[in-house]
Scaffold this motif. Structure first.
Motif, mmCIF file in Angstrom:
data_model
loop_
_atom_site.group_PDB
_atom_site.id
_atom_site.type_symbol
_atom_site.label_atom_id
_atom_site.label_comp_id
_atom_site.label_asym_id
_atom_site.label_seq_id
_atom_site.Cartn_x
_atom_site.Cartn_y
_atom_site.Cartn_z
ATOM 1 N N PRO A 650 0.815 -1.228 0.000
ATOM 2 C CA PRO A 650 0.000 0.000 0.000
ATOM 3 C C PRO A 650 0.843 1.270 0.000
ATOM 4 C CG PRO A 650 -0.249 -1.253 2.054
ATOM 5 C CD PRO A 650 0.457 -2.130 1.103
ATOM 6 N N GLU A 651 1.994 1.256 0.704
ATOM 7 C CA GLU A 651 2.837 2.464 0.725
ATOM 8 C C GLU A 651 3.234 2.868 -0.692
ATOM 9 O OE1 GLU A 651 3.272 -0.232 2.483
ATOM 10 O OE2 GLU A 651 4.178 0.127 4.429
ATOM 11 N N ILE A 652 3.671 1.841 -1.462
ATOM 12 C CA ILE A 652 4.154 2.132 -2.805
ATOM 13 C C ILE A 652 2.981 2.481 -3.706
ATOM 14 C CG2 ILE A 652 5.496 1.215 -4.736
ATOM 15 C CD1 ILE A 652 7.065 1.626 -2.165
ATOM 16 N N ASP A 653 1.865 1.781 -3.477
ATOM 17 C CA ASP A 653 0.667 2.071 -4.248
ATOM 18 C C ASP A 653 0.269 3.538 -4.055
ATOM 19 O OD1 ASP A 653 -1.232 1.164 -5.982
ATOM 20 O OD2 ASP A 653 -2.699 0.830 -4.395
ATOM 21 N N THR A 654 0.324 3.969 -2.799
ATOM 22 C CA THR A 654 -0.017 5.360 -2.495
ATOM 23 C C THR A 654 0.930 6.308 -3.217
ATOM 24 O OG1 THR A 654 -0.649 4.599 -0.327
ATOM 25 C CG2 THR A 654 -0.417 6.963 -0.611
ATOM 26 N N LEU A 655 2.221 5.983 -3.135
ATOM 27 C CA LEU A 655 3.195 6.855 -3.792
ATOM 28 C C LEU A 655 3.005 6.821 -5.307
ATOM 29 C CD1 LEU A 655 6.415 6.199 -1.696
ATOM 30 C CD2 LEU A 655 4.945 8.207 -1.688
ATOM 31 N N ALA A 656 2.656 5.632 -5.832
ATOM 32 C CA ALA A 656 2.438 5.531 -7.277
ATOM 33 C C ALA A 656 1.294 6.447 -7.689
ATOM 34 C CB ALA A 656 2.145 4.090 -7.672
ATOM 35 N N GLY A 657 0.316 6.594 -6.786
ATOM 36 C CA GLY A 657 -0.801 7.494 -7.072
ATOM 37 C C GLY A 657 -0.359 8.943 -7.150
ATOM 38 N N LEU A 658 0.823 9.217 -6.629
ATOM 39 C CA LEU A 658 1.310 10.597 -6.613
ATOM 40 C C LEU A 658 2.319 10.868 -7.719
ATOM 41 C CD1 LEU A 658 1.914 11.116 -2.816
ATOM 42 C CD2 LEU A 658 -0.067 11.726 -4.172
ATOM 43 N N LEU A 659 2.561 9.834 -8.557
ATOM 44 C CA LEU A 659 3.627 9.987 -9.552
ATOM 45 C C LEU A 659 3.470 11.226 -10.411
ATOM 46 C CD1 LEU A 659 4.482 6.479 -10.953
ATOM 47 C CD2 LEU A 659 6.013 8.182 -9.988
ATOM 48 N N ARG A 660 2.205 11.540 -10.741
ATOM 49 C CA ARG A 660 1.968 12.693 -11.615
ATOM 50 C C ARG A 660 2.298 14.010 -10.908
ATOM 51 N NH1 ARG A 660 0.977 10.022 -15.824
ATOM 52 N NH2 ARG A 660 2.654 11.400 -16.451
ATOM 53 N N LEU A 661 2.172 13.991 -9.579
ATOM 54 C CA LEU A 661 2.239 15.257 -8.846
ATOM 55 C C LEU A 661 3.542 16.022 -9.082
ATOM 56 C CD1 LEU A 661 0.454 16.897 -6.861
ATOM 57 C CD2 LEU A 661 1.892 15.973 -5.065
ATOM 58 N N PRO A 662 4.715 15.364 -8.896
ATOM 59 C CA PRO A 662 5.953 16.120 -9.153
ATOM 60 C C PRO A 662 6.028 16.620 -10.583
ATOM 61 C CG PRO A 662 6.440 14.065 -8.033
ATOM 62 C CD PRO A 662 4.993 14.009 -8.421
ATOM 63 N N GLU A 663 5.502 15.809 -11.522
ATOM 64 C CA GLU A 663 5.538 16.245 -12.919
ATOM 65 C C GLU A 663 4.682 17.485 -13.098
ATOM 66 O OE1 GLU A 663 4.359 13.064 -15.487
ATOM 67 O OE2 GLU A 663 5.834 11.718 -14.591
ATOM 68 N N ILE A 664 3.467 17.433 -12.542
ATOM 69 C CA ILE A 664 2.565 18.590 -12.682
ATOM 70 C C ILE A 664 3.198 19.798 -12.009
ATOM 71 C CG2 ILE A 664 0.345 19.534 -11.951
ATOM 72 C CD1 ILE A 664 -0.761 16.661 -12.264
ATOM 73 N N LEU A 665 3.744 19.541 -10.821
ATOM 74 C CA LEU A 665 4.370 20.643 -10.083
ATOM 75 C C LEU A 665 5.504 21.248 -10.917
ATOM 76 C CD1 LEU A 665 4.175 22.053 -7.344
ATOM 77 C CD2 LEU A 665 6.022 20.593 -6.576
ATOM 78 N N ALA A 666 6.337 20.363 -11.500
ATOM 79 C CA ALA A 666 7.462 20.857 -12.301
ATOM 80 C C ALA A 666 6.953 21.667 -13.484
ATOM 81 C CB ALA A 666 8.325 19.688 -12.782
ATOM 82 N N LEU A 667 5.852 21.199 -14.092
ATOM 83 C CA LEU A 667 5.316 21.932 -15.240
ATOM 84 C C LEU A 667 4.768 23.290 -14.816
ATOM 85 C CD1 LEU A 667 3.553 19.255 -17.464
ATOM 86 C CD2 LEU A 667 5.567 20.638 -17.953
ATOM 87 N N VAL A 668 3.997 23.283 -13.712
ATOM 88 C CA VAL A 668 3.443 24.550 -13.218
ATOM 89 C C VAL A 668 4.588 25.502 -12.884
ATOM 90 C CG1 VAL A 668 2.219 25.625 -11.301
ATOM 91 C CG2 VAL A 668 1.291 23.582 -12.366
ATOM 92 N N LEU A 669 5.594 24.957 -12.199
ATOM 93 C CA LEU A 669 6.732 25.796 -11.829
ATOM 94 C C LEU A 669 7.458 26.302 -13.072
ATOM 95 C CD1 LEU A 669 8.197 23.931 -8.749
ATOM 96 C CD2 LEU A 669 6.815 25.989 -8.833
ATOM 97 N N ALA A 670 7.558 25.438 -14.084
ATOM 98 C CA ALA A 670 8.233 25.875 -15.306
ATOM 99 C C ALA A 670 7.464 27.044 -15.917
ATOM 100 C CB ALA A 670 8.335 24.720 -16.296
ATOM 101 N N ALA A 671 6.125 26.941 -15.905
ATOM 102 C CA ALA A 671 5.315 28.043 -16.445
ATOM 103 C C ALA A 671 5.546 29.305 -15.621
ATOM 104 C CB ALA A 671 3.842 27.661 -16.448
ATOM 105 N N VAL A 672 5.537 29.126 -14.280
ATOM 106 C CA VAL A 672 5.771 30.277 -13.407
ATOM 107 C C VAL A 672 7.160 30.852 -13.678
ATOM 108 C CG1 VAL A 672 6.091 30.998 -11.017
ATOM 109 C CG2 VAL A 672 4.203 29.493 -11.619
ATOM 110 N N ALA A 673 8.135 29.945 -13.846
ATOM 111 C CA ALA A 673 9.506 30.401 -14.070
ATOM 112 C C ALA A 673 9.593 31.182 -15.368
ATOM 113 C CB ALA A 673 10.461 29.201 -14.111
ATOM 114 N N VAL A 674 8.957 30.655 -16.405
ATOM 115 C CA VAL A 674 9.000 31.353 -17.691
ATOM 116 C C VAL A 674 8.373 32.737 -17.530
ATOM 117 C CG1 VAL A 674 8.048 31.386 -20.020
ATOM 118 C CG2 VAL A 674 9.114 29.311 -19.148
ATOM 119 N N ALA A 675 7.191 32.781 -16.869
ATOM 120 C CA ALA A 675 6.526 34.073 -16.682
ATOM 121 C C ALA A 675 7.430 35.023 -15.892
ATOM 122 C CB ALA A 675 5.200 33.877 -15.975
#
Ligand SMILES: Nc1ncnc2c1ncn2[C@@H]1O[C@H](COP(=O)(O)OP(=O)(O)OP(=O)(O)O)[C@@H](O)[C@H]1O
Ligand SMILES: [Mg+2]
Lengths: 790, 251
Positions: A650-675
């Motif tokens: 379950p621990e890994i399953d939970t973390l697997a559910g979060l896999l997108r989060l760092p990617e989304i965060l990085a993308l949002v941050l990249a947009a913020v950084a560009v702006a």
């Protein structure tokens, strides 16, 4: 109040009212994003605790022996128990193509606010219906059960339950036809709670056939951690004492821990780890929004008030003090306060529509819109106050020194080693373009630089976090899952047959017993030993070496962290058979968890050592199949052995559910950084259009002027970017270390070199492309206009 | 180029700005010749096109019609690159509001011009130091512009304009932002430069300052109105001008 203040405020409003409203809207957006992140963060972080609250999660929970009614009878009277429920428990096989068991709990007299699952589908079973079943979400998912399904339960007898691990053939108890009327949500559906619940009527009908009893208690916690720990110790001691004088019960032994669990105080580690990831993500987001927003808003206000620098000089001459001048501007800024409040409030309320992020959504007790009034009522005025304070600060900053001559530092000449004039000029403009009287001030530049650094750090750190998460999820060996199949019951005959099977590459018998670690603290963990039967079933080693002889031990990563033990240290253990041992730590491992134990729990010893500790350890088996053969081996043995495809803990399953989060965060941050970069670049160029015009007058070609501005812009943002990358590398390491140790896996971080090497130039290039047009337009401003010489 | 050759020849110069509602005809046919070594003062009411003319002469903007010859080179059709290079060699510009780069010391401001023109760093610094010395500002070489008086700032700006020994020094109201002492300082400097052979075209609103020049040109409504030698306090209008109806100053 000086009437001049009102007059100045009115004039400010007339001249810059629209700009103030726009800045107010911007403040509202930034504040709203922050408050919205708080709302979502709150909802996410509180999902688990609200579920705990709404389900009346028990403070203490224990298996009680079915054959010792005195222990059950005494449960309500144990010290510290405020409220309790003693239920019956049945273990039953759900009829179907695969071997699937459920533990049903039911009983009369359950207090309303104790162990009351939140219904996520269907309804709660009716008290008087003996054939209605509420299925926990995990069982519903595992067995594919839905509301309205009719299932047949074949119950085990008490004797069979006691032999659950060593095999018992087909269930010999009663058969019951049940209807699934609801799916229930609990913080955790394990241990004495089982994985499904039925009604008092069911309990009355089947009490005689119960395989065990479960006790749930609300304890009289005071909130004082020391006193509460004492309360738990007393409870444990009294429960243990209530067994004394009775013959050893049938059910209690190796299979069922005697020690109660304390669900409300022991947050599921899977929850803790993913909560940490989420909180880090949200914190990162909020920090970046706050810094970026402050930088942009601060620069906007600063520019707004610098434009009025001459006015302040006049006002000063007319006798208005610095405070009065700033006060007048704060009054004018009230024009922006209303839009700020409206926008911030709107965004904050709208954020109430968002469910908890990622896997934490599975703990949300109430779906749909949830207004977070405290955040709205406290946060929105705070946004307004911050906006007004920023207006005051920037007005004061813009108006500083209008009466006195600025302090000038004597100037140190650069070495004229820089041959290329564009480079020299660009560098000079970038490095000295601050703290000049009436000119652009260093503060906004610094804030923008810090904003860029934090954003870039966020991008790098979340990329690292994402890569480390991905690697963990993709590499079962990292979380200890080194085998293809686990077999709950390793009988010799079966093992021999499997060893002879050519589809089996490796087979090991895993012997298990429970030891108390550091006996004074009564902390129980599983002790494992691997006996190779065929080939090599690997063990995930985090550091050090595996134990090779008696007296040696490798600790699970979580145990090592909790006990603060490293290689070379000694640990004292006491086996459940009462045998003590002092062991030297040789390494840290991630054992493949047995019976749903958390990752990184347990300790590994040699078979000899285990033999000394336990008279009769439990035996299971881990099997590694030849490539592609796992499914066929499973199909052959699933009907007669309790065999599991390890899947994902379950621990890994939970973390697997979060896999997108760092990617989304990085993308949002990249947009913020560009702006942010575009803003900074264009701002840097805009502040220096006059200098660019001077260069043109001196005979610099348009290309040289652009190059100088390019160097200027680059030098302005580069320190932030470089600092951000370094900061991000450090932050990513620390963050992953936190997540990994929370999860109980190896804490070495994955550094995705190429993405990091590529992402920064990509962000810079994006900013350069987006900023090029406005910057070039500025650079093309006619010289005459830039120099006001017409 | 001999001393007698004109440093600047302007013929039929027209410039119209297409700003806002109605086009502004800033220059309506300007003819002007400045011989090498002359010190010309350009006067005229506000908005008559003096600054526009100077910008065109410096190659910072393009005329709609007409020709400009700097040092014998026609510049009106040159590409921006060539214009920029020509500007380095041939034109020095001085403004009313100095326009020094605030983040650079006096020395660096002057040396910058030489650097842009391609001088080696040591050479640029040496030349800048030399110029500041001649202009009596060597002790201020390391100061930032903000620490200098108006007159000192304008002298630094003039030193910068001279850094590449330009054929033509163009000055747009160089004394406009200065008090009488500062104005006298600058005018004195211009006269000294003139004595050394520097060609100067200076826009001014001050009759006193104009009196310091050698020749006075008056503009009105985008045209040259009057042109003559300056003789202590009045213009001696040449006979040709009195006779001619068109522009004067044909060589
Ligand atoms: N960039 C421009 N766009 C539009 N019109 C302009 C521009 N520059 C100058 N003008 C107009 O052209 C005319 C001439 O302007 P110019 O600056 O040459 O006058 P001037 O003689 O220098 O005046 P002053 O003595 O006040 O400096 C004016 O009417 C001015 O408004
Ligand atoms: Mg002018």
């Amino acid at each position: 109040m000086n009437p001049g203040i009102l007059a100045v405020a009115r004039a400010e409003l007339r001249a810059g009212g629209r700009a103030l409203v726009v800045l107010g809207l911007l403040a509202g957006v930034v504040g709203g994003l922050l408050l919205g992140a708080t709302v979502v963060g709150d909802r996410t972080a509180s999902a688990y605790s609200r579920l705990v609250q709404d389900t009346g999660l028990d403070d203490a929970r224990a298996y009680l022996p079915a054959d010792l009614p005195e222990v059950t009878a005494g449960f309500a009277g144990l010290p510290g128990v405020e409220e309790s429920w003693t239920a019956y428990a049945w273990i039953a096989q759900i009829e179907g193509p695969t071997l699937q068991y459920t533990a049903v709990v039911a009983g009369p007299e359950r207090p309303d606010d104790l162990v009351d699952p939140v219904i996520v589908a269907g309804r709660a079973p009716r008290v008087e219906a003996a054939d209605e079943l509420l299925v926990g979400e995990p069982l519903a998912a595992a067995a594919g059960l839905r509301v309205g399904d009719r299932i047949t339960l074949r119950m085990l007898t008490l004797r069979q339950v006691a032999r659950f691990d060593v095999g018992f053939g087909t269930p010999e108890g009663a058969t019951r036809r049940m209807t699934v009327v609801g799916i229930g949500r609990m913080p955790s559906w394990t241990g004495p709670l089982g994985d499904s619940m039925s009604t008092p009527a069911f309990a009355a009908q089947n009490a005689g056939a119960a395989g065990g009893r479960s006790g749930f208690a609300r304890l009289a916690y005071t909130g004082d951690p020391v006193a509460d720990a004492q309360l738990r110790d007393d409870f444990v001691a009294a429960l243990a004492a209530s067994y004394v004088g009775h013959p050893r019960p049938l059910l209690v032994g190796n299979y069922v821990p005697e020690v109660p669990v304390f669900p409300t105080t022991e947050t599921d580690p899977a929850v803790a780890a993913s909560e940490r990831v989420l909180r880090l993500g949200l914190w990162g987001f909020a920090l970046v929004v706050a810094l970026g927003g402050t930088a942009v808003l601060g620069q906007g206000l600063m520019r707004h008030h610098l434009r009025g620098g001459a006015d302040q000089r006049v006002e000063n001459a007319l006798g208005l003090t610095a405070a009065e001048r700033a006060g007048a501007r704060v009054l004018a800024a009230l024009a922006g306060a209303l839009p700020a409040a409206a926008v911030a409030g709107g965004i904050t309320l709208a954020a109430g529509l968002l469910e908890p992020i990622g896997s934490q959504a599975r703990f949300e007790p109430e779906g749909g819109f949830r207004a977070d009034w405290p955040v709205v009522l406290l946060g929105v005025p705070a946004v307004v106050l911050v906006f007004l304070a920023a207006a005051a600060a920037t007005a004061a900053w813009a108006g500083r020194g209008v009466a006195t001559l600025p302090v000038l530092t004597r100037h140190r000449s650069v070495r004229w080693a820089v041959r290329w004039p564009a480079l020299f000029v660009g560098l000079r403009l970038a490095l000295r373009g601050r703290a000049l009287p009436g000119g652009a001030s260093g503060l906004p530049t610094l804030a923008a630089g810090a904003g860029i650094a934090v954003t870039v750090a966020g991008i790098v750190a979340s990329t690292m976090l994402g890569a480390s998460l991905q690697r963990l999820v993709d590499t079962p060996a990292r979380y200890g899952f080194t085998s293809d199949l686990t077999i709950a019951d390793a009988r010799d005959s079966e093992m021999r047959a499997l060893a002879a099977d050519s589809r089996v590459a490796a087979l090991a018998e895993v012997e298990t017993g429970r030891v108390t670690l550091d006996p004074s603290r009564s902390r129980q963990v599983d002790a494992y030993a691997h006996v190779a039967i065929k080939g090599d079933v690997p063990i995930s080693l985090v550091s050090g070496t595996l134990p090779t002889g008696p007296g040696q031990v490798a600790l699970g990563a979580r145990v090592a962290a909790r006990e603060e033990k490293g290689i070379g240290d000694t640990v004292d253990v006491l086996s459940s058979d009462g045998v003590p041992a002092r062991l030297v730590v040789t390494g840290v491992v991630v054992p493949q968890p047995e019976r749903g134990a958390p990752l990184g729990e347990g300790l590994l010893v040699t078979p000899d050592q285990l033999g000394q500790l336990f008279r009769q350890p439990l035996a299971s088996a881990h099997l590694v199949a030849e490539p592609g053969q796992a499914a066929s081996v499973y199909a052959d043995i699933a009907d007669r052995l309790e065999v599991h495809l390890p899947g994902m803990p379950p621990e890994i399953d939970t973390l697997a559910g979060l896999l997108r989060l760092p990617e989304i965060l990085a993308l949002v941050l990249a947009a913020v950084a560009v702006a942010g970069l575009v803003h900074t670049l264009v701002g840097a160029v805009r502040r220096h259009t006059r200098d660019a015009a001077v260069l043109a007058v001196l005979g610099a070609t348009p290309g040289q002027v652009r190059a100088a501005l390019g160097v200027l812009a680059g030098t302005t943002v580069l320190p932030g970017v470089v600092g951000g990358v370094l900061l991000g590398l450090g932050a990513g390491r620390v963050l992953w270390w936190q997540v990994a140790s929370e999860t109980g896996v190896a804490p070495d971080v994955a550094v995705p070199i190429w993405p990091i090497i590529l992402i920064v130039p990509a962000v810079l290039a994006g900013a350069a492309i987006l900023g090029a047009l406005p910057a070039l337009r500025l650079a093309r401003t006619p010289v005459a206009r830039s120099l006001h010489t017409a | 180029m001999s001393v007698r050759d004109p440093a600047l020849v302007v013929r039929g110069l027209r410039k119209t700005y297409e700003a806002g509602t109605a086009p502004v005809r800033a220059l309506r046919g300007v003819d002007l010749t400045v011989r090498a070594g002359e010190f010309v003062a350009l006067m005229g009411p506000s908005g008559c096109g003096k600054s526009t003319l100077l910008h065109l002469l410096a190659g910072l903007d393009r005329p709609d019609e007409g020709t400009i010859a700097l040092d014998g080179t026609r510049i009106e059709d040159l590409a921006p690159q060539r214009l920029a290079r020509l500007r380095r060699r041939s034109v020095g510009l001085v403004f009313q509001f100095f326009h020094l780069i605030e983040h650079m010391s006096a020395l660096e401001n002057v040396a910058l011009a030489a650097l842009v023109a391609g001088a080696r760093p040591q050479e640029a610094t040496a030349r800048a130091r030399d110029l500041l010395d001649q202009l009596g500002l060597l002790d201020k070489a390391r100061e930032l512009p903000a620490a200098l008086s108006g007159g000192q700032r304008q002298r630094v700006a003039i030193a910068r304009a001279l850094a590449n020994r330009p054929t033509l020094l163009l000055a747009d109201e160089p004394t406009g932002a200065l008090d009488s002492d500062g104005a006298a300082e600058v005018l004195d400097l211009f006269r000294r430069l003139h004595a050394l052979g520097q060609t100067i075209l200076m826009v001014t609103h001050s009759r006193e300052v104009a009196d310091g020049a050698q020749r006075l040109v008056r503009m009105r409504d985008g045209r040259i109105l009057l042109d003559g030698e300056v003789t202590s306090g009045s213009i001696e209008v040449p006979a040709e001008l009195r006779a001619a109806s068109g522009p004067w100053a044909r060589p």
